[in-house]
Enzyme design. Structure first.
Site, PDB file in Angstrom:
ATOM      1  CG  ASP A  82      -1.662  -1.322   1.382  1.00 13.67           C
ATOM      2  OD1 ASP A  82      -2.457  -1.531   0.360  1.00 13.67           O
ATOM      3  OD2 ASP A  82      -2.063  -1.872   2.657  1.00 13.67           O
ATOM      4  CG  ASP A 167       5.559  -5.139  11.863  1.00 13.07           C
ATOM      5  OD1 ASP A 167       4.816  -5.557  12.428  1.00 13.07           O
ATOM      6  OD2 ASP A 167       5.755  -4.120  11.145  1.00 13.07           O
ATOM      7  NE  ARG A 195      -5.131  -2.131   1.603  1.00 16.40           N
ATOM      8  CZ  ARG A 195      -5.294  -3.319   1.611  1.00 16.40           C
ATOM      9  NH1 ARG A 195      -6.490  -3.682   1.350  1.00 16.40           N
ATOM     10  NH2 ARG A 195      -4.383  -4.078   1.514  1.00 16.40           N
TER      11      ARG A 195
END
Length: 349
Positions: A82, A167, A195
């Site tokens: 993204d 992560d 988004r």
């Protein structure tokens, strides 16, 4: 799509040049036309892209690990599909990492579409920062340049049992093992996009998943850090960011059984890791976690319904920076770090 197009275009436009980079694209079962777009870019830039397609794994951990298996460069950088990079980002990061001998390098981030990004750690460019005191615990996303030899020497990988937030333990372990962590902050290099449909996986993660992942974060810090101010600095972040947010405005609407499981799980983490940490939190966060520690689900619903601006002892939110800024904890977290444990040996951070 359509965010993927800008992501890939930002890579083909990098000033470091195709001869000095490789783009490993892991198509994790995409269904939105992304496969065709990847093929289009790979055909236009022969030799630059290595493309892997696999069934959807349910999260970013497995495709990230697959990418690491294929990477051959001296450094690796993880870029969300993204998001996108400034044109000079990779060239400038590699130049600085080479000059400073960095094992991990953070580049300044910019938020797009109501996404939030850390700010305190990017206050200035720095050849070397500390584990605690310069904002690192509040910047645990994998949007960093990592020396690949460090990753491979210690066999560090993403936890594929974590559908989201995998992560963060990955980044923490590499930072705990790194000889030098640097920051490039003179301009914005990484553009983090939320988004329009809030479809990013971190925004879709439910509270029970968030709680399970939070427990993994505490386990990672306890694995590498001895009790002391550095571990406290990371645990303070975990309490503030991961646990307190479980009791936001959506908490009262949860199924009562889910609420009880959340409260019980948080109480266990507070009981295991709260000593020396709870008193460093701001009053509203401390009250929330103390209520959770007592199993007071109904009181937590009332707190959530009142909202952060009307909770007892609540203070106006500070703009930018880390919640560490202005805290009494800062005075003693800025002392030299002597509590990092690596493979059983004591090191100075």
């Amino acid at each position: 799509m359509p965010y993927l197009t800008r992501c890939l275009a930002s890579l083909t436009a990098q000033t470091i040049g195709a001869h000095r980079m490789e783009v490993v694209v892991v198509d994790d079962g995409s269904t939105d036309g992304g496969t065709a777009e990847i093929e289009r870019f790979a055909a236009r830039h022969p030799g630059l892209f290595t493309v892997v397609r696999q069934p959807n794994s349910g999260g970013p951990a497995a495709p990230s690990n697959r990418g690491l298996e294929l990477a051959t460069g001296r450094y690796v950088f993880f870029l969300g599909a993204d998001d996108h990079l400034a044109h000079e980002a990779l060239e400038r990061m590699v130049d600085m990492a080479d000059a400073c001998g960095s094992d991990v390098l953070l580049c300044k981030m910019a938020a797009v579409g109501e996404r939030t990004v850390p700010t305190h750690v990017f206050a200035r460019t720095a050849p070397s920062i500390r584990l605690v005191g310069d904002g690192l615990p509040w910047a645990l996303s994998n949007t960093k340049l990592f020396r690949r030899s460090l990753i491979e020497r210690h066999g560090v990988r993403y936890d594929e049992e974590m559908p989201a937030f995998s992560d963060q333990p990955f980044v923490m372990e590499l930072c705990f093992r790194a000889r030098r962590i640097s920051v490039l902050a003179d301009q914005e290099h990484y553009f983090a996009v939320r988004r329009a449909d809030s479809g990013n996986i971190t925004f879709r993660a439910g509270p029970e998943l968030r709680l399970r992942c939070a427990a993994k974060l505490f386990a990672t810090t306890c694995r590498f850090l001895e009790p002391g101010p550095v571990r406290t600095g990371f645990h303070r972040r975990h309490f503030h960011v991961e646990l307190c947010q479980l009791f936001g405005p959506d908490f009262p609407a949860l199924d009562p059984r889910v609420r009880e499981r959340i409260v019980t799980g948080v109480a266990e983490l507070v009981g295991a890791h709260g000593d020396g940490v709870l008193e460093t939190l701001d009053a509203p966060q401390r009250r929330i976690l103390e209520l959770a520690g007592r199993g007071a689900a109904e009181a937590l619903c009332a707190e959530a319904q009142r909202g952060p601006g009307r909770r007892t002892g609540a203070r106006p939110a500070r703009s930018g920076g880390s919640p560490l800024r202005g805290s009494p904890l800062v005075r003693w977290l800025l002392t030299p770090v002597r509590h990092v444990r690596r493979a059983g040996r004591q090191l100075v951070g």
